[in-house]
Design a protein around this motif. Structure first.
Motif, PDB file in Angstrom:
ATOM      1  N   UNK A  52       0.854  -1.199   0.000  1.00  0.00           N
ATOM      2  CA  UNK A  52       0.000   0.000   0.000  1.00  0.00           C
ATOM      3  C   UNK A  52       0.886   1.243   0.000  1.00  0.00           C
ATOM      4  N   UNK A  53       1.927   1.234   0.829  1.00  0.00           N
ATOM      5  CA  UNK A  53       2.852   2.379   0.884  1.00  0.00           C
ATOM      6  C   UNK A  53       3.491   2.618  -0.478  1.00  0.00           C
ATOM      7  N   UNK A 109      -9.156   9.271  15.084  1.00  0.00           N
ATOM      8  CA  UNK A 109      -7.767   9.533  15.465  1.00  0.00           C
ATOM      9  C   UNK A 109      -6.904   8.282  15.257  1.00  0.00           C
ATOM     10  N   UNK A 110      -7.448   7.119  15.605  1.00  0.00           N
ATOM     11  CA  UNK A 110      -6.708   5.862  15.424  1.00  0.00           C
ATOM     12  C   UNK A 110      -6.558   5.514  13.947  1.00  0.00           C
ATOM     13  N   UNK A 111      -7.599   5.750  13.171  1.00  0.00           N
ATOM     14  CA  UNK A 111      -7.518   5.489  11.728  1.00  0.00           C
ATOM     15  C   UNK A 111      -6.428   6.354  11.107  1.00  0.00           C
ATOM     16  N   UNK A 112      -6.393   7.612  11.478  1.00  0.00           N
ATOM     17  CA  UNK A 112      -5.382   8.518  10.922  1.00  0.00           C
ATOM     18  C   UNK A 112      -3.969   8.060  11.320  1.00  0.00           C
ATOM     19  N   UNK A 119       1.055   5.399   9.531  1.00  0.00           N
ATOM     20  CA  UNK A 119       2.012   4.311   9.726  1.00  0.00           C
ATOM     21  C   UNK A 119       2.147   3.479   8.458  1.00  0.00           C
ATOM     22  N   UNK A 120       1.024   3.137   7.856  1.00  0.00           N
ATOM     23  CA  UNK A 120       1.050   2.344   6.623  1.00  0.00           C
ATOM     24  C   UNK A 120       1.779   3.109   5.522  1.00  0.00           C
ATOM     25  N   UNK A 121       1.439   4.372   5.329  1.00  0.00           N
ATOM     26  CA  UNK A 121       2.064   5.164   4.273  1.00  0.00           C
ATOM     27  C   UNK A 121       3.557   5.390   4.512  1.00  0.00           C
ATOM     28  N   UNK A 122       3.974   5.312   5.767  1.00  0.00           N
ATOM     29  CA  UNK A 122       5.400   5.467   6.098  1.00  0.00           C
ATOM     30  C   UNK A 122       6.178   4.160   5.897  1.00  0.00           C
ATOM     31  N   UNK A 123       5.492   3.109   5.499  1.00  0.00           N
ATOM     32  CA  UNK A 123       6.175   1.846   5.220  1.00  0.00           C
ATOM     33  C   UNK A 123       5.901   0.744   6.212  1.00  0.00           C
TER      34      UNK A 123
END
Length: 106
Positions: A52-53, A92-95, A100-104
């Motif tokens: 995804x990242x 807030x948790x979803x964000x 985290x996902x987008x950061x790898x």
């Protein structure tokens, strides 16, 4: 010599903090039932977080799109199996999870 040792200790502390930070997000993903369908580095029911990242790397609108998709659910981007909505997970948790996902996601 003392400076080298102090620098090494600081570096170890920074790496430990980064590791703890990543572990915190992975624990949140597990608690939020994300890890039932996703893994960090391999496809399960849904795509690997690292895939995804890669897919969204450089997309400045990715965070907002993925927050919306995680909250409301969706299908068709990664195959025919739909992702159910996650309305019970706090915004807030979803964000936090999406960042985290987008950061790898490690």
């Amino acid at each position: 010599m003392k400076l080298v040792i102090a620098s090494a200790l600081v570096a170890v502390g920074i790496l430990s903090s980064a590791s703890a930070f990543a572990s915190k997000e992975k624990d949140l993903a597990t608690k939020s039932a994300c890890m039932a369908c996703h893994a960090v580095d391999k496809k399960l029911v849904g795509p690997a977080y690292q895939d995804v990242a890669k897919k969204y790397a450089g997309d400045k609108t990715a965070e907002a799109k993925l927050v919306e998709k995680v909250k409301k659910g969706g299908s068709g981007v990664w195959g025919p199996i739909p992702m159910p909505p996650n309305a019970a997970v706090k915004d807030e948790d979803i964000k936090t999870l999406v960042k985290w996902v987008l950061a790898g996601a490690k």
